[in-house]
Each structure stands twice: as structure tokens, then as C-alpha cells.
Design an enzyme around this catalytic site. Structure first.
Site, mmCIF file in Angstrom:
data_model
loop_
_atom_site.group_PDB
_atom_site.id
_atom_site.type_symbol
_atom_site.label_atom_id
_atom_site.label_comp_id
_atom_site.label_asym_id
_atom_site.label_seq_id
_atom_site.Cartn_x
_atom_site.Cartn_y
_atom_site.Cartn_z
ATOM 1 N N SER A 9 -40.883 152.574 24.534
ATOM 2 C CA SER A 9 -39.577 152.555 24.693
ATOM 3 C C SER A 9 -38.731 153.297 23.834
ATOM 4 O O SER A 9 -37.205 153.651 23.745
ATOM 5 C CB SER A 9 -38.865 151.977 25.343
ATOM 6 O OG SER A 9 -38.689 150.141 24.584
ATOM 7 N N GLY A 32 -29.508 127.766 25.455
ATOM 8 C CA GLY A 32 -29.075 126.826 27.014
ATOM 9 C C GLY A 32 -30.103 126.286 27.869
ATOM 10 O O GLY A 32 -29.669 125.224 28.823
ATOM 11 N N LYS A 33 -31.156 127.010 27.520
ATOM 12 C CA LYS A 33 -32.396 126.544 28.606
ATOM 13 C C LYS A 33 -32.603 124.774 28.325
ATOM 14 O O LYS A 33 -32.150 124.709 29.797
ATOM 15 C CB LYS A 33 -33.962 127.659 28.752
ATOM 16 C CG LYS A 33 -33.915 128.703 28.006
ATOM 17 C CD LYS A 33 -34.918 129.759 28.583
ATOM 18 C CE LYS A 33 -35.387 129.705 26.796
ATOM 19 N NZ LYS A 33 -34.447 129.730 26.259
ATOM 20 N N GLY A 86 -35.265 132.815 28.564
ATOM 21 C CA GLY A 86 -34.601 134.133 27.820
ATOM 22 C C GLY A 86 -34.874 133.709 26.701
ATOM 23 O O GLY A 86 -35.697 133.264 26.103
ATOM 24 N N LYS A 103 -31.038 144.542 25.284
ATOM 25 C CA LYS A 103 -30.746 145.798 24.952
ATOM 26 C C LYS A 103 -29.273 146.764 25.014
ATOM 27 O O LYS A 103 -28.900 146.046 23.658
ATOM 28 C CB LYS A 103 -31.911 147.038 24.904
ATOM 29 C CG LYS A 103 -33.164 146.671 24.999
ATOM 30 C CD LYS A 103 -33.797 148.157 25.577
ATOM 31 C CE LYS A 103 -34.821 147.647 25.438
ATOM 32 N NZ LYS A 103 -35.919 149.125 25.654
ATOM 33 N N PRO A 140 -33.757 132.515 22.306
ATOM 34 C CA PRO A 140 -33.790 130.945 21.762
ATOM 35 C C PRO A 140 -31.717 130.728 21.774
ATOM 36 O O PRO A 140 -31.198 131.526 21.363
ATOM 37 C CB PRO A 140 -34.207 131.010 20.451
ATOM 38 C CG PRO A 140 -34.972 132.430 20.534
ATOM 39 C CD PRO A 140 -34.744 133.416 21.259
ATOM 40 N N GLY A 141 -31.900 129.463 22.420
ATOM 41 C CA GLY A 141 -30.485 129.261 22.130
ATOM 42 C C GLY A 141 -29.921 129.536 23.165
ATOM 43 O O GLY A 141 -28.350 129.500 23.302
HETATM 44 N N1 ATP Z 1 -23.722 128.108 28.192
HETATM 45 C C1 ATP Z 1 -24.032 127.161 27.492
HETATM 46 N N2 ATP Z 1 -22.490 126.280 27.395
HETATM 47 C C2 ATP Z 1 -22.648 125.684 26.389
HETATM 48 N N3 ATP Z 1 -23.701 125.068 25.350
HETATM 49 C C3 ATP Z 1 -24.507 126.072 25.677
HETATM 50 C C4 ATP Z 1 -24.748 127.224 26.418
HETATM 51 N N4 ATP Z 1 -25.540 127.142 26.817
HETATM 52 C C5 ATP Z 1 -26.448 126.566 25.369
HETATM 53 N N5 ATP Z 1 -26.187 126.221 25.043
HETATM 54 C C6 ATP Z 1 -25.572 125.256 23.888
HETATM 55 O O1 ATP Z 1 -26.669 125.596 22.095
HETATM 56 C C7 ATP Z 1 -27.373 125.214 22.177
HETATM 57 C C8 ATP Z 1 -29.134 125.185 22.325
HETATM 58 O O2 ATP Z 1 -29.102 125.668 23.331
HETATM 59 P P1 ATP Z 1 -30.474 125.095 23.627
HETATM 60 O O3 ATP Z 1 -31.413 124.321 23.001
HETATM 61 O O4 ATP Z 1 -30.614 124.497 25.766
HETATM 62 O O5 ATP Z 1 -31.710 126.525 24.151
HETATM 63 P P2 ATP Z 1 -32.923 126.856 24.184
HETATM 64 O O6 ATP Z 1 -32.765 128.142 25.400
HETATM 65 O O7 ATP Z 1 -33.402 125.743 25.005
HETATM 66 O O8 ATP Z 1 -33.807 127.715 23.026
HETATM 67 P P3 ATP Z 1 -34.921 127.433 23.199
HETATM 68 O O9 ATP Z 1 -35.703 128.663 23.665
HETATM 69 O O10 ATP Z 1 -35.643 128.256 21.696
HETATM 70 O O11 ATP Z 1 -35.812 126.429 22.928
HETATM 71 C C9 ATP Z 1 -27.422 123.634 22.693
HETATM 72 O O12 ATP Z 1 -26.590 122.874 21.484
HETATM 73 C C10 ATP Z 1 -26.261 123.650 23.785
HETATM 74 O O13 ATP Z 1 -25.496 123.075 24.663
#
Ligand code: ATP
Ligand code: MG
Length: 881
Positions: free
Chosen positions: A747, A429-430, A424, A790, A426-427
Site C-alpha cells: 500500500s 480492551g479485548k 485489535g 490508517k 494492544p490496549g
Molecule cells: N472501551 C474501554 N472502556 C474502558 N476501558 C477500556 C476500554 N478499552 C480498554 N480499556 C482499558 O484499557 C486497558 C487495556 O485493555 P486490555 O488489557 O483489555 O487490552 P487488550 O486489548 O487485551 O490488549 P492486548 O492485545 O495487549 O492484550 C484495560 O485497563 C482496560 O480496562
């Protein structure tokens, strides 16, 4: 000078003879003198010594006198025969012999009484006790007995000197001892260059032997050089050297001097080689002895020094410690064997040697691996759900998957561990979700970023032979975790590189393959480690760069991004409390209104994930805190106005960006690794000559889409109400803003086509409509990927109508309800439908079905119901929101 040959033990004792430079001369007065003395001798026994006759004693041996003798004695004659074993007498040589056979003793007594001349013949078979004439070689030596000494044991010791080669012609009598008729054998000697050369070669070879022989003194070389003619030289050397009788006898029989010289040279050459090899071996043995002795001494000293410094115990203690650690590590059998072997090796290496450190580091690694340490999974589903919910909002699909895994574990403890892959923007929550799962399961958490890993060795380690070698990232992580079943997060698997060092993804295959990872072998440890209980979670922004083989082994779970409302909820539940906590701002009592949060979401961040939102919310808190710290009294309740005051001008004015002011522009939807994006496409026409200009970093596929769109337009000028000649005198320029970002993908086809038709018909595209879809040359609309991203992007941008390919309709279920309920989706099969829906103006575009496309392409009337969107309703909805 003496007979160097060692005599046969029983009868021939080598003795004296060194002083005997005497020459016997067989003369009557001598014999008489001897005979006269005999009664006296028997009277005063023991030991009677037969001396040479007085006169004979004065005569020197060597030199010419013998030739003189030869003329006297070398006629065929009858002589007593002395058979000898293991030795051969050569002419002019002196040979001490022990005599014990009664027959021989008798013969000697008689000979001593006569002219002392005997014939010495070697026995063919040394075993015969009483040899007959047939047991003897045919060629022997006529000799004179120089001295005879009676020994106490009924034996006598004699010294004989060879006179000449003789041939045994005929036996005269066999009793009381053997007497035979012998005739001289003359040397066949030619005084030529060849003989001289051969003699010289023989001498050279002899000289070499003398130089390395430990037994031959240098004087014999002088004596040898004085021997002549060459035949005599050969005889001299043959008798001097320690050669077996069966080598000497043929030399004695060789009448031809050249042949004798030649054979002897060969024998000497061989002898020389043997001596040389013997000497080399001797030297080597000596050398290695010296070296070992030296090492031994040094070690002894070292040990003493170490003892003095208290260091020797150090390494012993270290080894004992390692032994104990190995014991405690509970390694599998195979691993244990390897560790024991290495430990034994370590004990043998001196601590100063570089290998010592290498071996010790290796053993330390072996001991520190959690071979048998694992954590107990917390199988309480309720608890797990509570932990997951506490950390993350939404993400139900993933949470369900984790709970399923736990449920299966309840029934089968060693059930196969899934390998998950979170994909997914960035950011979303992975990474943080991974940590949360570990917490829920009660497992150790290890995170390893694969971004920039280009070398296979980073995954699998370097072989121990490399200096500074270490295990790879995987086993290093496991050691850090201290448990063999941690949750191992391999972050950013899409950023994995590959170069000439090898492809790390192939090493990862082994790690991530449930079939293989039970025996994962790191190059450094070189023993298998069981990774099958590790819960691997990988993350990626998008899957395209991940090799298919790797993708195949993982369970892909997508996190597409959050809607505004989800972001609002997450902010309230997680991000704001977390920011307050992390900044220690609890006493500030800052509150946010929903509108304020949504304003931050919409106007200050424009992203699928939460990173910037998290940052901006923290900014709001910190800026308020700063004001408080400066002694001001800022409002603690944050509303949209306050957001504007604190964060400054809005960064994303989506309304403006997506507003369409004139014909020739249309909104497309694009998919990027960072989530979906709304893409403005602009087209303009100018006088020119049939050129299509494309700018904005378009990729090959997008350029082709543009050409296809233009071709479609040109082939449908009639239906579209465009001047057929327009292209003759004009250029068309299509541009995609954000020109610095490369764009590609199929697309954008419908959007390109819509922008062109809008431009050429002068009909504006309605505001609030975005579209996505690939088109064919004949106007069909084909499905696209990344629908969810999208649509979310369109929603973020405040667009509420999205034209999508009919085939993508089924993907709409994935879109969160709160987004869906605010959007209108218009599924289409043909570009005419797109144009009809998106272009302002009353004249609906006539549906045209391409002649070759008739079976597959439905017309607007008989195909799926054309969504009836009225301009008014779109505008009305837009105003509402
Ligand atoms: N569903 C959620 N509920 C609560 N907090 C979330 C959720 N999704 C993401 N966050 C918060 O968002 C921030 C970024 O998440 P995270 O670092 O896990 O992203 P990522 O998907 O690993 O991004 P990247 O691909 O850039 O590594 C973190 O502080 C995380 O706690
Ligand atoms: Mg991450």
C-alpha cells in the site's frame, strides 16, 4: 534289577524279587525233590511255598552260566505257554506276575512239578478272557519259574526269569492249557564298530535319564554298563524302563541287534525329553509357588506393620473418600464407568507402589471436573447492558452481539454458544472486555494465554503413562472455573507457536469447533468432556498468523482503536477513576481539564489503544501525590502546562514529524499489528548511473512497489515535465525512516511514486496530506486494507487530508463520526490524481491514460469527480485545528 514294570492290577502284582539273584537250573534231582515235597505242602496249608530246588538256589544269576543253560534249552522244544497282558518279558529279566486264570494255574502246577520251564507270550488284545494261540504275539520268551507263592484269594504270585527269545511255531494242545512248540530266535549280532557305537550312544542316553530320573538309582547305571553283548544291554534296558507293552513287544521281536539298539536309543531320547520337560514344569511351579508364598508373607508382614503404624487404614480411607467423591461428581455414565474401573484398580495396588499415586491423582482429577456443575446465565438484558457500559466505553458492536446472545438464550436455553474472536491493537480492551462479559452473564471467567504455547500436549494434556502427566490447559482451566459453562478466554491466539512437538492449533480446532467440542477428549482424562456450553472468547492483535481453519470457526469482531475524543471520554469515565481507586488517591481531589487529557493523548502517547495513556494518567496522579506527601502544595487541577511540568518534554511531536520541508518527501499510511501508523518516505537523487537504492528494511513487496513507481515515472517523464535523461547520470535513493523496523506491504505504492515525482519535479508535497494505495505499472490505484486503523493514525498525527483508493470509500462508514468530520477524504483511481492533489505548484499534472489500460482506467475528466481540494483550504483547516 527287578522287573520295574508294574504288573497288570488284576493278576500281576509287583512284589519283591530284589533279593532274587538266583539262577534256576532245571535238573532232574530238583524236580524230584519238588515232587517229593508236594504231599507235605498240601497237608500243611496255607501257605505252601514252592522253593527252588536246593541246588538251584546256590546258582547265581547273571554272567555266563545262562549261556551254558541256553545250549541245554535252546533247541526247539515243546513247552506250556503262559499268556500275559500289559507286559513283556525279556531274556535274562526277572518279572513278578500274578496268576489267576484257572488254566494258567493248572499249567503252573504242572510246570512246577516238571522242569519249571514255560514260554511267556504277550497277548495281542489284553481284553481276551481265554486267549487262543492266535491271540498271542508270535515272539515271546522262554522262562523259568523261580518262585511261586500261593495267595489267599486263589491266586498265585510267581517270579519268572527270561531265558531266551522264542518263536511260537505250532500249537501242540489247547487243553487243559496251551502247549506249543517253540524254537529259539537268535540275535543277529555283528561285532563291529557301528554296533559298539550304537551301544555307547544307548548307554549315554540312559546315563542322562538316570541323572534326572527321580526313580532310577545310580546303581542301575553300573549294572547296565556290565551288560554285554550289546543285544543283552538293549534287552536289559528295555525291561528296566517303564515302557508300554506295545513299545516293548517290537523291541522283543527285533532280531537285528543294531536295529534294536537304534530304536531303543530313540525311545530313550524321547523319554529323556519328557522327563526334562516334566522337570522344568516342576521347577517353574515350584518357583512361582515360592515367589507367591514369599510375596504373601511379605504382604502379611507389611499389613501388620501398617496396622501398627496406623497406615493401612489411611489408604483404605483414601479409597473410601474417593468413592464418595465419585458418587458426588455426577459423572456421565461412560465417565463413571472409567472412574469405577480405576478405583477398583487402585484398591488392588499397594499404596507404596508408584502406580498408586498415578491412579489416585487421576481419580482426583476425575472427581474435581465439574461434570454436572454449571452456573445459571443472568438473562436480564438491562442488567447486562448496564454492566457492559459500566466497564467499557463504546464498543457498541460487541455489546450488541453479547446482548443478542443473551436474548437467544431466553428462548432456547441450550442454544449454541458462539465462539468470539476479538481482534485489535494492544490496549483496546479485548481482555478486559472478556472479563466484563463474564460479569454481565454471571459466568465464571477463566483466562488462558496461548502466547508461546507450542506443544499440542499443552492444550490436550499428556497421556497418563507419562510421569507427571496432567490434563491440558483447557481442562485445567475448566477445573479452576469449577463450572462447565464458564467464559473461557483464550488470549493471544495469534502468538500460538508450532514446533516438532505437534501443532497446538490443530488441538484447538477441536476445542473451538462447535460441532466437535461436545466430546472434547483430553489425553490425560481419556474420557470426553462437554465443552459446548463454554463461551469461548479468543483475542488476537492481528489475524494473519491464525490458521485459516481456526479463523473459520470463530466470529471475528474487530476493535480498531480509539479516537482522541473517545480516549478523552474513556479517561474521564474509566481510566482516571480507576487510577485514583487503585492508588488510593481519593482524598487528593485531583481534576483534569479536557485539554490536559488530550495533551497526554497526543503528545505523550501515540497509540491505538489505551495502555500508555492509562499509565501516564496514573503517573500524573502519583507525581502529584508525591509532591503532596513531600509537604508541597501542588495545584490539584491539572491543565496542559501542569502535564508538561509533571511528565517532562513531549514525546511525540507529530507536527514536526509530519512536516514536509522539501521536495522528495511524502507521507504514507501503514498498517501494523499495533494499529495504523504514519510513514514518511524520502527520496533523493545524486550523480550516478541508473541505480535505485532502497533502504529502511523494506520487504520484497515494497521493493517491487518502488521499482514499479520508478518505472511509471520514467515512462511518463514527458507529462510530468521531467528531464528524460535524468536517470542516465543519476542514482536515486529511497529511504523510509525508522530503519530498524521491517516494513512490507503493497500500500505504499502511491506514496513512493509521489515522493519520486516530487523529487524529480522539485514540487513539494503539501503539508497535512497523507496517502495510501497500491499502484500498477500503468498508474492505476488499487484498494488497500486496514483503512480504519490508517485513518485513525492519520488523525492522531494531526493530518486532515487522506488520499484513498476509490474502492475503499465504502469503508469510511466504519470510521467514528468525530474523526470523519475533521478529515477530508480524497478517493482516487489513478496516480495522476494523487499527484494533482498532493503536489504544490500550479501546473496540474496531466492525466495520462495508459494505452493498454484504456477500458478499465477512467481519466480524471470522466472518472469519479476529482476531489477539489485547494491548498488554501487544507492549510486553513490545518490552522483551525
Ligand atoms: N472501551 C474501554 N472502556 C474502558 N476501558 C477500556 C476500554 N478499552 C480498554 N480499556 C482499558 O484499557 C486497558 C487495556 O485493555 P486490555 O488489557 O483489555 O487490552 P487488550 O486489548 O487485551 O490488549 P492486548 O492485545 O495487549 O492484550 C484495560 O485497563 C482496560 O480496562
Ligand atoms: Mg489482552
Amino acid at each position: 534289577m527287578s522287573g520295574v514294570r508294574r504288573p497288570e492290577p488284576a493278576r500281576l502284582a509287583s512284589r519283591g524279587g530284589r533279593n532274587s539273584k538266583e539262577k534256576a537250573r532245571r535238573s532232574r534231582p530238583a524236580r524230584e525233590a519238588a515232587a517229593a515235597r508236594r504231599p507235605r505242602r498240601s497237608a500243611k496249608r496255607p501257605p505252601p511255598v514252592y522253593m527252588l530246588p536246593r541246588r538251584a538256589q546256590k546258582i547265581e544269576i547273571g554272567g555266563e552260566p545262562l549261556t551254558e543253560t541256553a545250549t541245554v534249552t535252546l533247541a526247539p522244544r515243546q513247552v506250556p505257554v503262559l499268556p500275559v497282558r500289559h507286559t513283556v518279558l525279556f531274556p535274562f529279566a526277572l518279572l513278578p506276575l500274578n496268576v489267576g486264570r484257572p488254566k494258567s494255574l493248572r499249567m503252573l502246577n504242572d510246570a512246577m512239578a516238571a522242569d519249571r520251564t514255560i514260554a511267556v507270550f504277550a497277548e495281542r488284545q489284553p481284553t481276551t478272557e481265554d486267549p487262543a494261540a492266535t491271540d498271542l504275539h508270535r515272539v515271546g520268551t522262554l522262562a523259568v519259574v523261580l518262585r511261586m507263592i500261593r495267595m489267599p484269594d486263589e491266586q498265585v504270585s510267581i517270579l519268572v526269569q527270561g531265558l531266551a527269545r522264542v518263536h511260537l511255531n505250532e500249537v501242540v494242545s489247547t487243553e487243559p492249557y496251551l502247549t506249543a512248540k517253540v524254537s529259539p530266535v537268535y540275535d543277529a549280532e555283528v561285532d563291529d564298530v557301528e554296533t559298539a557305537g550304537l551301544a555307547q550312544a544307548l548307554l549315554t542316553e540312559f546315563e542322562r535319564i538316570v541323572s534326572i530320573s527321580p526313580t532310577l538309582p545310580a546303581e542301575v547305571l553300573v549294572a547296565a554298563k556290565n551288560q554285554s553283548p550289546p543285544g543283552r544291554l538293549a534287552d536289559f534296558l528295555a525291561s528296566l524302563l517303564e515302557l508300554p507293552a506295545d513299545v516293548k513287544q517290537p523291541l522283543l521281536e527285533m532280531q537285528d541287534v543294531k536295529q534294536r539298539l537304534h530304536s531303543l536309543t530313540e525311545i530313550l531320547a524321547r523319554q529323556h525329553q519328557v522327563l526334562e520337560v516334566g522337570q522344568q514344569i516342576q521347577e517353574q511351579v515350584q518357583q512361582s509357588l515360592d515367589q507367591r508364598q514369599k510375596e504373601f508373607l511379605l504382604r502379611q508382614q507389611l499389613e501388620a506393620i501398617q496396622k501398627e503404624l496406623g497406615e493401612g487404614d489411611e489408604s483404605r480411607r483414601e479409597i473410601d473418600e474417593l468413592k464418595e467423591k465419585i458418587e458426588k461428581a455426577h459423572m456421565p455414565e461412560e465417565v463413571r464407568r472409567e472412574a469405577d474401573r480405576e478405583l477398583a484398580r487402585l484398591a488392588r495396588i499397594p499404596p507404596q507402589a508408584p502406580e498408586y499415586t498415578v491412579a489416585r491423582t487421576y481419580l482426583e482429577w476425575m472427581c474435581e471436573m465439574p461434570w454436572a456443575v454449571s452456573t445459571e446465565d443472568d438473562l436480564d438484558l438491562k442488567h447486562a447492558r448496564a454492566v457492559l457500559d459500566e466497564d467499557h466505553y463504546g464498543l457498541d458492536k460487541i455489546k450488541e452481539r453479547i446482548l443478542e446472545f443473551l436474548a437467544v438464550r431466553r428462548f432456547k436455553r441450550d442454544a449454541r454458544t458462539p465462539i468470539l474472536c476479538f481482534v485489535g491493537p494492544p490496549g483496546t480492551g479485548k481482555t478486559s472486555l472478556g472479563m466484563s462479559i463474564a460479569k454481565a452473564l454471571g459466568r465464571k471467567f477463566i483466562r488462558q494465554s496461548l502466547g508461546g504455547v507450542r506443544d499440542e500436549a499443552e492444550i490436550r494434556g499428556h497421556r497418563r503413562t507419562y510421569i507427571g502427566a496432567l490434563p491440558g490447559n483447557i481442562l485445567r482451566g475448566i477445573r479452576r472455573a469449577g463450572s462447565r459453562n464458564p467464559l473461557f478466554m483464550l488470549d493471544e491466539i495469534d502468538k500460538l507457536g508450532a514446533d516438532f512437538h505437534g501443532d497446538p492449533s490443530s488441538a484447538l480446532l477441536e476445542v473451538l469447533d462447535p460441532e466437535q467440542n461436545g466430546t472434547f477428549t483430553d489425553h490425560y482424562l481419556d474420557v470426553p468432556f462437554d465443552l459446548s456450553q463454554v463461551l469461548f472468547v479468543t483475542t488476537a492483535n492481528y489475524l494473519d498468523p491464525v490458521p485459516p481453519a481456526l479463523r473459520d470457526r470463530m466470529e471475528v469482531i474487530e476493535l480498531a482503536g480509539y479516537t482522541d475524543l473517545e480516549k478523552l471520554a474513556i479517561s474521564r469515565r474509566h481510566l482516571i477513576p480507576k487510577a485514583i481507586r487503585e492508588n488510593g488517591l481519593e482524598e487528593l481531589n485531583v481534576t483534569f481539564s479536557d485539554e490536559a487529557i488530550l495533551k497526554v493523548v497526543r503528545d505523550y502517547t501515540s497509540e491505538a489503544g489505551l495502555r500508555n495513556l492509562e499509565r501516564e494518567l496514573a503517573n500524573l496522579l502519583r507525581r502529584t501525590a508525591k509532591l503532596v506527601a513531600e509537604g508541597e502544595e501542588p495545584p490539584r487541577a491539572i491543565d496542559p502546562n501542569r502535564v508538561h511540568e509533571l511528565l517532562g518534554p513531549e514525546r511525540f511531536q507529530t507536527e514536526q514529524l509530519t512536516r514536509i520541508e522539501q521536495p522528495g518527501a511524502a507521507l504514507g499510511l501503514a498498517w501494523t499489528p499495533a494499529g495504523g501508523e504514519v510513514l514518511m518516505i524520502e527520496a533523493t537523487v545524486m550523480p550516478g548511473s541508473k541505480q535505485l537504492l532502497l533502504t529502511g528494511q523494506l520487504g520484497e513487496v515494497m521493493r517491487e512497489s518502488a521499482h514499479a513507481a520508478l518505472s511509471y515515472v520514467r515512462s511518463h517523464v514527458g507529462e510530468l515535465g521531467i528531464d528524460p535523461e535524468f536517470f542516465e547520470s543519476s542514482d536515486i535513493h529511497v529511504h523510509l525512516p525508522s530503519g530498524a523496523i521491517p516494513k512490507d506491504g503493497p500500500s505504499a505504492g502511491v506514496t513512493l511514486c509521489t515522493a519520486l515525482v516530487s523529487l524529480l519535479t522539485g514540487r513539494k508535497v503539501r503539508t497535512g496530506i497523507a496517502m495510501t494505495g497500491e499502484i500498477t505499472l500503468l498508474g492505476r490505484v488499487l484498494p488497500i486494507g486496514g483503512l480504519k486503523e490508517k485513518v485513525l493514525a492519520a488523525h492522531r498525527a494531526g493530518i486532515n487530508t487522506v488520499i484513498i483508493p476509490t474502492e475503499n470509500q465504502k469503508g469510511l462508514d466504519e470510521i467514528p463520526v468525530e474523526v470523519r468530520s475533521h478529515m477530508i477524504f480524497a478517493p482516487v483511481d489513478r496516480i495522476e490524481q494523487v499527484l494533482g492533489l498532493s503536489l504544490e505548484g500550479d501546473a496540474p499534472v496531466k492525466t495520462v491514460v495508459g494505452p493498454t489500460d484504456s477500458e478499465t482506467a477512467p481519466s480524471a475528466s470522466d472518472g469519479p469527480e476529482t476531489p477539489s481540494i485547494q491548498t488554501e483550504s487544507v492549510v486553513a483547516r490545518r490552522r483551525e485545528s
